[in-house]
Design a protein around this motif. Sequence first.
Motif, short mmCIF file in Angstrom:
data_model
loop_
_atom_site.label_atom_id
_atom_site.label_comp_id
_atom_site.label_asym_id
_atom_site.label_seq_id
_atom_site.Cartn_x
_atom_site.Cartn_y
_atom_site.Cartn_z
N ASN A 268 0.82 -1.21 0.00
CA ASN A 268 0.00 0.00 0.00
C ASN A 268 0.86 1.26 0.00
OD1 ASN A 268 -3.14 -0.12 0.29
ND2 ASN A 268 -2.37 -1.94 1.34
N ILE A 269 1.94 1.23 0.74
CA ILE A 269 2.82 2.40 0.78
C ILE A 269 3.48 2.62 -0.59
CG2 ILE A 269 5.03 3.20 1.75
CD1 ILE A 269 4.07 2.18 4.46
N ALA A 270 3.61 1.55 -1.36
CA ALA A 270 4.25 1.65 -2.69
C ALA A 270 3.25 1.87 -3.82
CB ALA A 270 5.06 0.38 -2.96
N LEU A 271 1.97 2.03 -3.52
CA LEU A 271 0.96 2.06 -4.57
C LEU A 271 1.18 3.16 -5.62
CD1 LEU A 271 -2.47 1.27 -2.86
CD2 LEU A 271 -1.29 -0.02 -4.63
N GLN A 272 1.75 4.28 -5.21
CA GLN A 272 1.93 5.38 -6.16
C GLN A 272 3.25 5.29 -6.93
OE1 GLN A 272 -0.53 7.18 -6.83
NE2 GLN A 272 -1.31 8.47 -5.18
N THR A 273 4.14 4.40 -6.50
CA THR A 273 5.49 4.38 -7.09
C THR A 273 5.98 2.98 -7.46
OG1 THR A 273 6.36 4.36 -4.82
CG2 THR A 273 6.27 6.50 -5.93
N TYR A 274 5.13 1.97 -7.31
CA TYR A 274 5.59 0.58 -7.48
C TYR A 274 6.14 0.28 -8.86
CZ TYR A 274 1.36 -0.33 -10.18
OH TYR A 274 0.40 -0.30 -11.15
N TYR A 275 5.72 1.03 -9.89
CA TYR A 275 6.11 0.75 -11.27
C TYR A 275 7.39 1.49 -11.66
CZ TYR A 275 3.63 5.21 -11.77
OH TYR A 275 3.21 6.51 -11.62
N ARG A 276 7.93 2.26 -10.74
CA ARG A 276 9.14 3.04 -11.03
C ARG A 276 10.38 2.39 -10.43
NH1 ARG A 276 7.40 9.27 -9.57
NH2 ARG A 276 6.00 9.66 -11.33
N ASN A 277 11.51 2.70 -10.99
CA ASN A 277 12.79 2.32 -10.41
C ASN A 277 12.99 3.14 -9.12
OD1 ASN A 277 15.39 0.99 -10.57
ND2 ASN A 277 16.25 2.98 -11.02
N PRO A 278 13.42 2.57 -8.01
CA PRO A 278 13.95 1.20 -7.83
C PRO A 278 12.90 0.18 -7.36
CG PRO A 278 14.41 2.47 -5.87
CD PRO A 278 13.67 3.40 -6.80
N MET A 279 11.61 0.61 -7.26
CA MET A 279 10.58 -0.33 -6.81
C MET A 279 10.39 -1.47 -7.82
SD MET A 279 9.55 0.93 -3.92
CE MET A 279 9.36 2.47 -3.00
N ALA A 280 10.60 -1.16 -9.08
CA ALA A 280 10.50 -2.18 -10.13
C ALA A 280 11.67 -2.02 -11.09
CB ALA A 280 9.18 -2.04 -10.88
N GLN A 281 12.17 -3.12 -11.57
CA GLN A 281 13.25 -3.11 -12.55
C GLN A 281 12.90 -4.09 -13.66
OE1 GLN A 281 17.02 -3.80 -10.60
NE2 GLN A 281 16.77 -2.04 -9.22
N SER A 282 12.90 -3.56 -14.89
CA SER A 282 12.52 -4.37 -16.06
C SER A 282 11.15 -5.01 -15.88
CB SER A 282 13.58 -5.44 -16.34
OG SER A 282 14.84 -4.86 -16.55
N GLY A 283 10.25 -4.25 -15.23
CA GLY A 283 8.89 -4.73 -15.05
C GLY A 283 8.71 -5.71 -13.92
N VAL A 284 9.75 -5.96 -13.14
CA VAL A 284 9.68 -6.93 -12.04
C VAL A 284 9.73 -6.17 -10.71
CG1 VAL A 284 10.76 -8.91 -10.92
CG2 VAL A 284 10.82 -8.69 -13.42
N LEU A 285 8.73 -6.41 -9.85
CA LEU A 285 8.68 -5.75 -8.55
C LEU A 285 9.85 -6.19 -7.68
CD1 LEU A 285 4.86 -6.01 -7.73
CD2 LEU A 285 6.12 -3.99 -8.48
N GLN A 286 10.50 -5.22 -7.04
CA GLN A 286 11.63 -5.48 -6.16
C GLN A 286 11.15 -5.43 -4.70
OE1 GLN A 286 14.78 -6.21 -7.67
NE2 GLN A 286 13.30 -6.31 -9.36
N TYR A 287 10.67 -6.57 -4.21
CA TYR A 287 10.01 -6.58 -2.91
C TYR A 287 10.95 -6.24 -1.76
CZ TYR A 287 5.33 -7.93 -4.23
OH TYR A 287 4.05 -7.92 -4.73
N GLU A 288 12.19 -6.55 -1.89
CA GLU A 288 13.13 -6.18 -0.82
C GLU A 288 13.21 -4.66 -0.70
OE1 GLU A 288 17.84 -6.81 0.35
OE2 GLU A 288 16.87 -8.26 -0.97
N THR A 289 13.26 -3.96 -1.84
CA THR A 289 13.29 -2.50 -1.84
C THR A 289 11.96 -1.94 -1.33
OG1 THR A 289 14.80 -2.50 -3.72
CG2 THR A 289 13.60 -0.46 -3.29
N ILE A 290 10.85 -2.51 -1.80
CA ILE A 290 9.52 -2.05 -1.38
C ILE A 290 9.36 -2.19 0.13
CG2 ILE A 290 7.06 -2.69 -1.47
CD1 ILE A 290 7.51 -3.35 -4.45
#
Length: 520
Positions: free
Chosen positions: A359-381
């Motif tokens: 939920n905290i990532a809802l506005q930014t989950y699709y951007r780097n560093p939350m996602a890389q090459s379309g893959v969610l980076q859960y450790e960063t999130i």
Amino acid sequence: MTEQANMLEMRDIVKQFGDFKANDGINLKVTKGQIHALLGENGAGKSTLMNQLSGLLQPTSGAILINGQEVVVDSPAKAAQLGIGMVHQHFMLIDAFTVTENIILGDEPVKKGVILNTKQAAKDILELSEKYGLAVDPNALVSDISVGMQQRVEILKTLYRGADILIFDEPTAVLTPQEIDELMNILANLAHEGKAVILITHKLDEIRAVADQVTVIRRGQSIDSFPVAGVSSQELADIMVGRSVSFKTEKIDPKPGDVVLAVSNLTVKDAGGVERVKNLNLEVRAGEVLGIAGIDGNGQSEFISALTGLMPISFGQVGLLGKDITNKLPRAITEAGVGHIPEDRQRFGLELEMTLAENIALQTYYRNPMAQSGVLQYETINEHARKLIEDYDVRTVNELVSAESLSGGNQQKAIIARELDRDAQLIIAAQPTRGLDVGAIEFIHQQLINQRDAGKAVLLVSFELDEILNVADRIAVISNGEITGVVDAKATNKQELGLLMTGMTLEQAQQQTAGGVASE
């Protein structure tokens, strides 16, 4: 006070979720005809305690006694049998059903053993409503009645089932000042009738106005219980939080800069074609807080929905930093530099079944560093969430719990953390402190001022005049979808704002109040 005098007693209640103790040996005694307030910070364990009393949860250990007899409350149905009813903070009503259908749901009266007798039920409900001053039409659809009326339906639902112990969880969070006064009278009437009323609220003035006794809960433990008479709001706040709390936000004078939000001739119609916002003009500058004051239902919700892309604009223009964002999609408006704290956190602010981190990532989950090459980076999130949880004092076991498991106030703090962390140029804050305790309110108000002092524009929409007067630099009053006046917060007062809220022009309001008020 003897044990026999207690209609309700909760002894050494422990409620444990894994290694976390939400309640840690809490004690509570409530007598017949008493309004007993439960006071504590967001996440202190108040709602968890009451959910055990109402059968939604069961204690890990401890005992519950009704009229001196130990009972097991293992379901809401058992709670109802024992005369316990709870009016939840978020109403549990079906919009498509009538008032009567909602009240009798699960306890339907029948005649001749099989025929649903709604006519008799409606008659009984009308008698109940008249007895307790809960005027409501039994035949009205819930979707067609106000929030205040919906709350009356929830109260009638408990009374219809014969409740003698009534629990109210943040009952005034969504009510207008007039509806709050009406509810306080209703609570007093219930106590006068011999009911035991438990009131969970963060509003200290309400406790002092209506409660007889207060029990303070802090970090899952009962700290103290004492009579309300003679206790000040400041003393209650300090006991609740465990430190001295300031009700006045410290701030320097604003230094307004360029126009960030420019609204010109804005008209917004609802789904039925009715104009809810009418030819509205407004500007918010960098480095200032502009407050929107008004009675609920006068176009505030539609105005904010139009600004954030959630409702179509019928006519007019919205500019952000000189760029036209009229009728843009919500994501485009967000990416243009708008942060939005919505008035209804559960409907518009959160995905309740998702984790707090998601939920905290809802506005930014699709951007780097939350996602890389379309893959969610859960450790960063998750790491990002842990930081904001600490920075904004969100009370939670960890970042991986579902959003729905948090208290209402902590859900709100999570949204505010997400929106203020994004470095938006315009912060739209609609009812940002609804359901928050005084310590959290103090913190959030300061965060909004910090945004202002960092050169951001802040648009604050609130039904709480004290909040508007405390935080805003300028105040625009909305009535029937129109701005009736814009005034300097330092030079106005509740009387003048109240007159503007009734639809008076600024000139008319100034004539009826002592001294002129400078407007911009």
